[in-house]
Design a protein around this motif. Sequence first.
Motif, PDB file in Angstrom:
ATOM      1  N   VAL A 348     -12.097  75.614 -16.190  1.00  0.00           N
ATOM      2  CA  VAL A 348     -13.217  76.041 -15.313  1.00  0.00           C
ATOM      3  C   VAL A 348     -14.294  74.848 -15.215  1.00  0.00           C
ATOM      4  O   VAL A 348     -14.803  74.499 -14.295  1.00  0.00           O
ATOM      5  N   SER A 349     -14.109  74.022 -16.397  1.00  0.00           N
ATOM      6  CA  SER A 349     -15.291  73.063 -16.532  1.00  0.00           C
ATOM      7  C   SER A 349     -14.711  71.783 -15.381  1.00  0.00           C
ATOM      8  O   SER A 349     -15.581  71.097 -14.760  1.00  0.00           O
ATOM      9  N   LEU A 350     -13.627  71.499 -15.364  1.00  0.00           N
ATOM     10  CA  LEU A 350     -12.943  70.668 -14.574  1.00  0.00           C
ATOM     11  C   LEU A 350     -13.028  70.929 -12.942  1.00  0.00           C
ATOM     12  O   LEU A 350     -13.572  70.193 -12.282  1.00  0.00           O
ATOM     13  N   VAL A 351     -12.799  72.265 -12.858  1.00  0.00           N
ATOM     14  CA  VAL A 351     -13.187  72.726 -11.625  1.00  0.00           C
ATOM     15  C   VAL A 351     -14.541  72.876 -10.936  1.00  0.00           C
ATOM     16  O   VAL A 351     -14.872  72.270  -9.773  1.00  0.00           O
ATOM     17  N   ALA A 352     -15.668  73.294 -11.797  1.00  0.00           N
ATOM     18  CA  ALA A 352     -16.896  73.105 -11.639  1.00  0.00           C
ATOM     19  C   ALA A 352     -17.413  71.493 -11.253  1.00  0.00           C
ATOM     20  O   ALA A 352     -17.999  71.223 -10.365  1.00  0.00           O
ATOM     21  N   ALA A 353     -16.908  70.796 -12.212  1.00  0.00           N
ATOM     22  CA  ALA A 353     -17.141  69.067 -12.158  1.00  0.00           C
ATOM     23  C   ALA A 353     -16.796  68.475 -10.786  1.00  0.00           C
ATOM     24  O   ALA A 353     -17.388  67.939  -9.843  1.00  0.00           O
ATOM     25  N   VAL A 354     -15.380  68.880 -10.357  1.00  0.00           N
ATOM     26  CA  VAL A 354     -14.628  68.326  -9.066  1.00  0.00           C
ATOM     27  C   VAL A 354     -15.552  69.190  -7.851  1.00  0.00           C
ATOM     28  O   VAL A 354     -15.858  68.346  -7.069  1.00  0.00           O
ATOM     29  N   ALA A 355     -15.867  70.137  -7.971  1.00  0.00           N
ATOM     30  CA  ALA A 355     -16.535  70.936  -6.895  1.00  0.00           C
ATOM     31  C   ALA A 355     -17.876  70.321  -6.683  1.00  0.00           C
ATOM     32  O   ALA A 355     -18.059  70.090  -5.372  1.00  0.00           O
TER      33      ALA A 355
END
Length: 387
Positions: A348-355
């Motif tokens: 979730v953290s990685l997806v949010a950061a990339v988004a």
Amino acid sequence: MSKAPSEIQRAPITPKSRESEPRHEQILTAPGAPSSAAKASPARTEAPAPAKSRDAYFDNVKYLAIVLVAVAHSWEPVMDGSRAARALYMVVYMFHMPAFILVSGYFSRSFNMSAPKVKRLVTGVVVPYVLFETAYSLFKRYAGGEHDASITLLDPFFLTWFLIALFIWRVTTPIWQSLRHPLPVALLIAALASVSPGIGDDLDLQRVCQLLPFFVLGLLMKPEHFQLVRRREVRLLSLPLLAGALAFAYWVAPHMQLGWFYRSNSAQEMDFQWWTGPVMTLAMFGCALLLTISFLAWVPRRHMWFTVLGAGTICGYLLHGFLIKGAGYYGLFDRYEWLSGPVGLVVVSLVAAVAVTALCTPPVRRALRFATEPDMNWAFRKSPAKR
């Protein structure tokens, strides 16, 4: 969740270049103090001065802070089962918005009620607030299934509160700059707000008042203060401070009410004695300031691969909320329970950061300019020509 350049690194510009320069004022900062214009002699033609340069440090601050905002928002639906995640969430929430607000105050030092400043305030803050508050309300009604959700500009939804708060803070800038001791006055207002449940929810005035000291502190900041923050000694001292903050947060995580971090309610509304409001106001201000300094100390000064994204943080801030809320409306977090586990939190953290990184890119900024940087010359009087 763009800006004018810092006063630390800035090239002088002529009045003509100021008129033609691209607009930098957006959500998270305000225009910097004006530099002295070069005066050309009538009998002499000078080469055009170079355009304003952006300060890489502050663009890095804005980008890294908006990543923390998006990541923290993504943790909210999945952190309940993890004490460590809740503790980390508390530490991040302690300083990520105070850091934004402090930098916003720093770049608001030159604000006055002149026609150009008012125009930029309206086009860069008021118009985005109206458009995105309406958009989020409609999104809640049709995507969220809340068909009775009303469209109102008095009750900010989710993250749009920051826009209306920035408007209020910036409009009152001349008042704070005229006071002899503005920071104690701002802290007093924040403390009084924390014991005033009658303030209500209109315009999120609780947050406006309780977070006001960080904006006022930014108004008092000078370039040399940021130079001091970036010293090696400060970076080294920040390491044990951060470790201690994480350990303390882990200890109190099961018992600490998150409402103290949101600053959107009074002590009485959170079922505490009234006197805890002023005590927590001062304690939270001190802790947030220390963590903000630690964060600013570790932000790179040089140009990085993500520096260019600092100019588009308004887009990342305003758009990532649709992704977070959309995932919740779709039931994504309830459907996949593994997201609440350690692996899920990392994903979730990685997806949010990339988004949010993608939402800060120049193409997105250009596509959204009609809403975040609208050209509204038709709505304002032209400034009288200088003789």
